[in-house]
Write a protein that holds these residues in place. Structure first.
Motif, PDB file in Angstrom:
ATOM      1  N   UNK A 177       2.169   6.194  -5.363  1.00  0.00           N
ATOM      2  CA  UNK A 177       1.231   5.135  -5.737  1.00  0.00           C
ATOM      3  C   UNK A 177       0.997   5.093  -7.239  1.00  0.00           C
ATOM      4  N   UNK A 178       1.591   6.015  -7.996  1.00  0.00           N
ATOM      5  CA  UNK A 178       1.309   6.103  -9.429  1.00  0.00           C
ATOM      6  C   UNK A 178       2.508   6.719 -10.143  1.00  0.00           C
ATOM      7  N   UNK A 216       0.878  -1.183   0.000  1.00  0.00           N
ATOM      8  CA  UNK A 216       0.000   0.000   0.000  1.00  0.00           C
ATOM      9  C   UNK A 216       0.910   1.227   0.000  1.00  0.00           C
ATOM     10  N   UNK A 217       1.274   1.709  -1.188  1.00  0.00           N
ATOM     11  CA  UNK A 217       2.238   2.807  -1.259  1.00  0.00           C
ATOM     12  C   UNK A 217       1.720   4.088  -0.604  1.00  0.00           C
ATOM     13  N   UNK A 218       2.630   4.887  -0.130  1.00  0.00           N
ATOM     14  CA  UNK A 218       2.264   6.177   0.451  1.00  0.00           C
ATOM     15  C   UNK A 218       1.763   7.127  -0.641  1.00  0.00           C
ATOM     16  N   UNK A 219       0.949   8.119  -0.249  1.00  0.00           N
ATOM     17  CA  UNK A 219       0.514   9.119  -1.227  1.00  0.00           C
ATOM     18  C   UNK A 219       1.727   9.725  -1.941  1.00  0.00           C
ATOM     19  N   UNK A 266      -1.615   1.154 -11.541  1.00  0.00           N
ATOM     20  CA  UNK A 266      -0.574   2.098 -11.159  1.00  0.00           C
ATOM     21  C   UNK A 266      -0.651   2.384  -9.710  1.00  0.00           C
ATOM     22  N   UNK A 269      -4.836  -2.552 -10.121  1.00  0.00           N
ATOM     23  CA  UNK A 269      -4.357  -1.351  -9.461  1.00  0.00           C
ATOM     24  C   UNK A 269      -4.130  -0.222 -10.442  1.00  0.00           C
ATOM     25  N   UNK A 276       2.615   8.827 -12.613  1.00  0.00           N
ATOM     26  CA  UNK A 276       2.514  10.272 -12.846  1.00  0.00           C
ATOM     27  C   UNK A 276       2.625  11.063 -11.548  1.00  0.00           C
ATOM     28  N   UNK A 277       2.227  10.431 -10.445  1.00  0.00           N
ATOM     29  CA  UNK A 277       2.417  11.091  -9.142  1.00  0.00           C
ATOM     30  C   UNK A 277       3.910  11.285  -8.888  1.00  0.00           C
TER      31      UNK A 277
END
Lengths: 283, 84
Positions: B38-39, B32-35, B84, B82, B41-42
């Protein structure tokens, strides 16, 4: 087997906006304080179906969600084939006002997400006396772009596929798969160029940084709620916006992304119900 | 996918490339990646990843490439879906 019927009813209205007749689809459920819901760019009003199906909310609120012209089951106005769709602040405000007046709503609450969260700031600013309160989900007075919208509408890339794949990362990792993919379906089925046309408003014609400080929250209370996984309208964007509006309340929602009402309705409920309870108390 | 080969890849021709900082990649691979991690493009927006080259093959098949990246998530995570 008898099917399960939801309490939602759908209608079409014909309303004049800028001298053109627009056929607008809306859904509603419940009775009481009108709560008008605005969907995100390139999507439609079904994003709010969980609120319309929530008896704890529809007991006191008449929840209404409409598809903007060009979106969902609303039509583009006649002659659309001769123009490029491009939303502006002026057109968006006039559309929301025309919708509310068309239904003769008195002092509705307006809740919008993303570009809908942007326009509620303008509505609070320029028409605050007409609204009981505004709720901005994933809302800010401005934000930094993170991709080139030219990818959204060109002959060699499927617009629906690329739109959905771009925004997929705005959904929080914790979101249930069922609702993640339902949210993305809204983007996959959007009309050609519509998401891009919405983003003209969002990117080009809605920098409110110099203006939001003039919102009078005594007249029109402002609530801003943003998911921690939203890297498009970031929590920092929302907190900065709230800090400029005297009296605005901001909440950062854990485990949620850019589409809280439809990507994870159960988690979102924990955040939105207390806000609706507060608004119920206003005269 | 034709092959997975360890780097470094010296003077290798390519249509496009996705570069992700090692620390960011480790965060991305978390179940569960941190904000912000998680993507793809993020991470690009944070300046911890970048995409270069001819982007058409990437953008025309974006769901595929994002799901390919998410397969690298730690096994206890359900990778499919998911995006991404």
């Amino acid at each position: 087997m008898v099917a399960k019927l939801e309490p939602i009813t759908g209608h079409y209205m014909q309303v004049e906006i800028y001298g053109r007749i627009n056929r607008i689809y809306f859904e509603e459920s419940g009775r009481g304080i009108p709560l008008v819901c605005l969907h995100t760019a390139g999507a439609d009003g079904s994003q709010y179906r969980h609120l319309l199906n929530d008896p704890g909310i529809t007991r006191d609120y008449r929840v209404i969600s409409f598809d903007l012209p060009w979106h969902g089951k609303s039509l583009p106005p006649a002659g659309y084939h001769l123009e490029d769709y491009s939303l502006t602040t002026e057109l968006y405000v006039d559309t929301v006002l025309a919708f509310c007046r068309g239904l003769e709503l008195r002092q509705p609450v307006i809740m919008g997400c993303s570009m809908g969260g942007r326009i509620v700031l303008e509505l609070a600013l320029s028409h605050g006396e007409d609204f009981r309160a505004v709720i901005g989900l994933e809302s800010a007075d401005h934000q930094e772009p993170w991709y080139d919208t030219e990818w959204l509408h060109r002959p060699d890339v499927h617009g629906g596929e690329v739109s959905a794949a771009l925004v997929s990362g705005l959904v929080a990792p914790q979101a249930p798969d069922e609702y993640r993919w339902e949210t993305l379906w809204g983007y996959q089925q959007s009309g050609p160029g519509v998401f891009k046309g919405d983003l003209h408003f969002y990117r080009v014609d809605s920098d409110y940084r110099d203006r939001v400080g003039d919102i009078d929250t005594q007249t029109c209370p402002v609530y801003l709620l943003t998911g921690e996984y939203d890297f498009s309208c970031t929590p920092e964007d929302t907190l900065r916006t709230a800090a400029r509006i005297d009296g605005a309340e901001a909440t950062i929602m854990e485990g949620l992304g850019h589409f809280p009402m439809c990507e994870d309705p159960v988690r979102f409920r924990r955040y939105i119900v207390p806000v609706l309870e507060k608004i119920k108390g206003y005269e | 996918m034709a092959a997975v080969a360890p780097g470094p890849a010296l003077l290798r021709s390519r249509r496009f490339a996705i570069h992700i900082e090692a620390a960011a990649w480790a965060q991305f691979r978390h179940p569960v990646p941190r904000p912000g991690y998680h993507d793809l493009f993020a991470m690009c927006k944070r300046g911890e990843a970048r995409i270069e080259g001819e982007l058409h093959p990437l953008m025309a098949n974006l769901r595929y490439f994002k799901e390919l990246l998410s397969l690298a998530r730690k096994p206890e995570t359900e990778a499919v879906g998911h995006g991404g």
